[in-house]
Design an enzyme around this catalytic site. Structure first.
Site, short mmCIF file in Angstrom:
data_model
loop_
_atom_site.label_atom_id
_atom_site.label_comp_id
_atom_site.label_asym_id
_atom_site.label_seq_id
_atom_site.Cartn_x
_atom_site.Cartn_y
_atom_site.Cartn_z
N GLU A 29 45.05 53.48 28.37
CA GLU A 29 46.03 54.35 29.02
C GLU A 29 47.47 54.11 28.55
O GLU A 29 48.34 53.71 29.33
CB GLU A 29 45.96 54.17 30.55
CG GLU A 29 44.58 54.44 31.12
CD GLU A 29 44.55 54.44 32.65
OE1 GLU A 29 45.53 54.00 33.26
OE2 GLU A 29 43.54 54.90 33.20
N GLU A 37 36.37 55.12 32.10
CA GLU A 37 36.62 54.73 33.50
C GLU A 37 36.46 55.94 34.39
O GLU A 37 36.90 57.04 34.05
CB GLU A 37 38.05 54.21 33.72
CG GLU A 37 38.31 52.81 33.29
CD GLU A 37 39.74 52.35 33.61
OE1 GLU A 37 40.31 52.75 34.66
OE2 GLU A 37 40.30 51.60 32.80
C1 BGP Z 1 43.22 52.75 35.74
C2 BGP Z 1 43.50 51.42 35.05
C3 BGP Z 1 42.78 50.26 35.64
C4 BGP Z 1 42.53 50.31 37.12
C5 BGP Z 1 42.18 51.72 37.63
C6 BGP Z 1 42.18 51.87 39.13
O1 BGP Z 1 44.29 53.60 35.57
O2 BGP Z 1 43.14 51.48 33.69
O3 BGP Z 1 43.44 49.11 35.22
O4 BGP Z 1 43.46 49.62 37.81
O5 BGP Z 1 43.06 52.68 37.11
O6 BGP Z 1 43.45 52.10 39.62
P1 BGP Z 1 44.16 51.18 40.69
O7 BGP Z 1 43.85 49.79 40.33
O8 BGP Z 1 45.62 51.47 40.55
O9 BGP Z 1 43.64 51.60 42.00
#
Ligand code: BGP
Length: 462
Positions: free
Chosen positions: A166, A364
């Site tokens: 990202e 993801e």
């Molecule tokens: C994505 C990231 C992850 C993870 C996920 C969940 O954007 O790549 O690192 O954190 O989001 O989001 P969050 O942890 O902010 O709830």
């Protein structure tokens, strides 16, 4: 009820990152997040920082065993620049860290799981941030040195590499919307950060190919497909601009080797173009990725601007569109993100039709839920049926896209084990495996048992 069967060799996995799981034992230096936590711990949920996390640094063997037990066939994590490298300028490595990553990677491979190794997951070394971070071309070159070192050290075994997770997030979080260190708001600087990251990515890909260690290389982009409020011309225009800024500005250079003309035009007209050289554009042009990783969580709903733009206000992406709060949208209340599984299909078709039908995977997708303990039964298992439903729903739409020819070869849930989520710390839990923060005990959730079945049969019923 229907059966959703996936293509042969479809990979079922999960993703995480070094900074969110390893803990900071034995680390050579700190990243911006570790530094930020030390200086402003109150900014993190319940004041919990990344010091211990899942302690994967010490418990990786136990974790890999659990990955195998829940049937994962691939797994993404990241190497921490601040763990591996002792001296950023000379790229001198820390032998203890090399040993750790060797052991961890070997353990994963020995378990029959394919490692996908990412090189940067928001964890800029604080030392390099103080030297300009992604605004600095010198830091870009130091990143390429570090990436090349990783290919040399682990490339004999790692065959799936990822340059960045990202890359837009450090630009928007650190330089636009102030949810990431250094918490600046300046669109022009954010664009320089984003552009330099793409240069760093392309130069790393170039080095990867020169080193000929074999394997393939990708970048993981968080796509937020844009949807207009209506089919009205002005709403459509707003949606095109948002899509250009947030999706195509990264997708086009990494797949097609060039920046979208309409975005360049918009930046030029607003004096926002970054500093670039012809040589950098050449490297970007000549180094497209082998496959694409897509993090999909939520869409972006927009409408034409309804209020006059104040000519004295600083320019922001929202200078060109307004956000649209769609009535009746489904929400994940814990994370505040919209749930829109049907968008998976649109992502698949967009890649098929506009990005050469490049091989790609969902790198993801997932659902963070607060207070999951209330779903723990007498056997200690968290019954996360909502997560199973969430994943099934998303997969049915992905399946439709694959049936219609999109070249998707895998699905990774965020995440394998409940991990540290930046400022949200351990508030929302995402894993197939639960983590007891007090004791470090791991317990497979119902979704972990479910994914094993899916992975074994390559299908599910819904
Ligand atoms: C994505 C990231 C992850 C993870 C996920 C969940 O954007 O790549 O690192 O954190 O989001 O989001 P969050 O942890 O902010 O709830």
């Amino acid at each position: 009820m229907a059966i959703y069967k996936f293509p042969e060799n479809f990979t079922w996995g999960a993703a995480t990152s070094g900074p969110q799981t390893e803990g900071w034992s034995d680390k050579s230096s700190f990243s911006i997040y570790e530094h930020w936590f030390q200086t402003e711990p109150e900014k993190f949920h319940n004041g919990v920082g990344p010091a211990v996390n899942c302690d994967t640094y010490r418990k990786y063997k136990e974790d890999v065993k659990l990955m195998k037990e829940i049937g994962l066939t691939s797994f993404r994590t990241s190497i921490q620049w601040t763990r591996l490298i002792k001296n950023f300028d000379t790229c001198e490595v820390d032998p203890v860290a090399v040993e750790f990553y060797n052991n961890y990677i070997n353990e994963i491979i020995d378990a029959g799981i394919e490692p996908y190794i990412n090189l940067f997951h928001f964890d800029m070394p604080i030392e390099l941030q103080n030297r300009g971070g992604w605004e600095s071309k010198e830091v870009v070159d130091l990143y390429v040195k570090y990436a090349s070192k990783c290919f040399e050290l682990f490339g004999d075994r790692v065959k799936k590499w990822c340059t960045f997770n990202e890359p837009i997030v450090p630009a928007e979080g650190g330089y636009l919307y102030k949810f990431m260190y250094p918490n600046i708001s300046d669109f022009k600087r954010a664009i320089q950060v984003g552009y330099n990251t793409i240069v760093a990515h392309a130069k790393a890909v170039e080095s990867f190919r020169k080193l000929k260690t074999g394997g393939e290389i990708t970048i993981v982009l968080n796509l937020t497909p844009s949807y207009p409020r209506s089919e009205d011309k002005k709403d459509l225009e707003a949606s095109r601009i948002a899509d250009g800024i947030f999706n195509r500005s990264f997708l086009d250079p990494v797949v097609h080797g060039n920046f979208p003309e309409d975005v360049v035009e918009l930046l030029k007209n607003n004096d926002l173009l970054p500093e670039y050289t012809e040589e950098e554009l050449e490297v970007i042009k000549n180094n497209p990725i082998d496959f694409l990783g897509v993090n999909y969580y939520q869409p972006r709903r927009v409408k034409a601007k309804e209020t006059e733009v104040d000519p004295n206000a600083p320019i922001m992406p929202e200078t060109f569109f307004d956000y649209y709060d769609m009535p009746g949208k489904r929400m994940n209340p814990y994370r505040g993100w919209e749930i829109a599984p049907q968008v998976m299909y649109d992502v698949a078709i967009n890649i098929r039709d506009n990005y050469n039908n490049i091989p790609w995977y969902i790198s993801e997708n997932g659902m963070g839920v607060e207070g999951e303990e209330r779903f723990r039964d007498e056997n200690g298992v968290i019954n996360d049926d909502y997560r199973i439903d969430f994943v099934k729903e998303h997969l049915t739409h992905l399946h439709k896209g694959i049936e219609e020819g999109s070249n998707c070869f895998g699905y990774h849930l965020w995440t394998f084990i409940d991990c540290w989520s930046w400022a949200n710390s351990f508030k929302n839990r995402y894993g197939f495996v639960s983590l007891d923060l007090e004791t470090g005990k791991r317990t497979i959730k119902k979704s972990g048992r479910w994914i094993r079945e899916v992975s074994e049969t390559n299908q599910f019923e819904y």
